[in-house]
Design a protein around this motif. Sequence first.
Motif, PDB file in Angstrom:
ATOM      1  N   PHE A   1      68.230  60.396  42.288  1.00 50.18           N
ATOM      2  CA  PHE A   1      69.329  61.348  42.179  1.00 50.18           C
ATOM      3  C   PHE A   1      69.577  61.944  43.544  1.00 50.18           C
ATOM      4  O   PHE A   1      68.725  61.861  44.432  1.00 50.18           O
ATOM      5  CB  PHE A   1      69.016  62.436  41.142  1.00 50.18           C
TER       6      PHE A   1
ATOM      7  N   SER B   1      74.830  67.035  42.642  1.00 50.92           N
ATOM      8  CA  SER B   1      74.173  67.534  41.429  1.00 50.92           C
ATOM      9  C   SER B   1      75.168  67.774  40.289  1.00 50.92           C
ATOM     10  O   SER B   1      74.778  67.768  39.120  1.00 50.92           O
ATOM     11  CB  SER B   1      73.376  68.806  41.732  1.00 50.92           C
TER      12      SER B   1
ATOM     13  N   TRP C   1      74.947  64.881  37.943  1.00 47.26           N
ATOM     14  CA  TRP C   1      73.709  64.527  37.232  1.00 47.26           C
ATOM     15  C   TRP C   1      73.928  64.310  35.728  1.00 47.26           C
ATOM     16  O   TRP C   1      73.356  63.374  35.162  1.00 47.26           O
ATOM     17  CB  TRP C   1      72.630  65.601  37.445  1.00 47.26           C
TER      18      TRP C   1
ATOM     19  N   CYS D   1      71.053  67.548  31.621  1.00 43.59           N
ATOM     20  CA  CYS D   1      71.330  68.408  32.777  1.00 43.59           C
ATOM     21  C   CYS D   1      72.522  69.328  32.528  1.00 43.59           C
ATOM     22  O   CYS D   1      72.739  70.278  33.282  1.00 43.59           O
ATOM     23  CB  CYS D   1      71.547  67.578  34.039  1.00 43.59           C
TER      24      CYS D   1
ATOM     25  N   THR E   1      65.140  69.123  38.106  1.00 45.60           N
ATOM     26  CA  THR E   1      65.587  67.801  38.570  1.00 45.60           C
ATOM     27  C   THR E   1      65.847  66.922  37.356  1.00 45.60           C
ATOM     28  O   THR E   1      65.271  67.156  36.279  1.00 45.60           O
ATOM     29  CB  THR E   1      64.500  67.096  39.412  1.00 45.60           C
ATOM     30  N   PRO E   2      66.714  65.898  37.513  1.00 45.76           N
ATOM     31  CA  PRO E   2      66.863  64.941  36.414  1.00 45.76           C
ATOM     32  C   PRO E   2      65.514  64.410  35.991  1.00 45.76           C
ATOM     33  O   PRO E   2      64.655  64.225  36.864  1.00 45.76           O
ATOM     34  CB  PRO E   2      67.715  63.824  37.043  1.00 45.76           C
TER      35      PRO E   2
END
Length: 258
Positions: A5, A10, A13, A20, A203-204
């Motif tokens: 990613f 972002s 995402w 997300c 974060t993913p």
Amino acid sequence: RGQHFDYKKSDEWPNEYPICAGDRQSPVNIELHHVRSMEPGRPPLGRFGYDKKPTRMKIVNNGHTVQLSGEWPAKDTPTIYGGPLTGLYELAQIHFHWGPDNTAGSEHTVANQSFPLEMHLVHWKKSYENISEAMLHDDGLAVIGYLMSVDKNPNTGLERMRASFNKILRPQQTTEIEPFPLTLFDLDLLKEGYVTYVGSLTTPPCNESAIWLLSVRIKDVTMDEMDSFRKLRMENHNEHNYRRVQPLNGRSITYYYD
Ligand code: SG7
Ligand code: ZN
């Protein structure tokens, strides 16, 4: 198990990782006047193992952060319990978030103010089989976060880590380091209080499985220590590895003190 990613994208995402865009995402902005006091009668937050030296320790540049992990005899593995947590949560790894200069870097903000560095200690609930399993449950992880701002006092733990950063300048590089107990980070565990809320991985794949505990006390990081983090090369030429704050969507943030 590498997730790919880009911090510069972002907003995209959720296309690949739908959670997300969920409604209990992290990080968030903390407004101290919105914070509610703890319910009376809660057991204080406790820990053990933080003062035990691991048998091995390593740092890895995973392309998104630098991650520190150790191996302890089972009974010595750093563990937290109490406070807002039910059951035991064992430490998996420690990592950091930063930016290109001192105006940004932290994931959580306080009164919309960012800090240059944020340290995360990721723990998983021991009643689940392993951390991957724990990540599938809404109480599976407990992440302790420390915001840091630039001052002159070196942190012994950060100094021990950064002495080997030249071996992990590029993504996917790993090196063993001389083991040290985590007390060297001077994490006098949230004694001055902490705020807690339910959230997600920042974060993913952004699993909504984390109980967050953020120290109210801001820690110190030196300019030299910040420079060492900024020399680490991340994936996609990312110069920062923090996610922007997410909506609270009615979640409450509770202030705890022992
Ligand atoms: C960092 O933040 C890594 C991830 C971590 C992620 O990119 O340390 O850890 C691994 C093993 O890649 O994800 C599951 C996990 O710990 C998100 O962690 S965070 O929400 O505390 N920032
Ligand atoms: Zn993190």
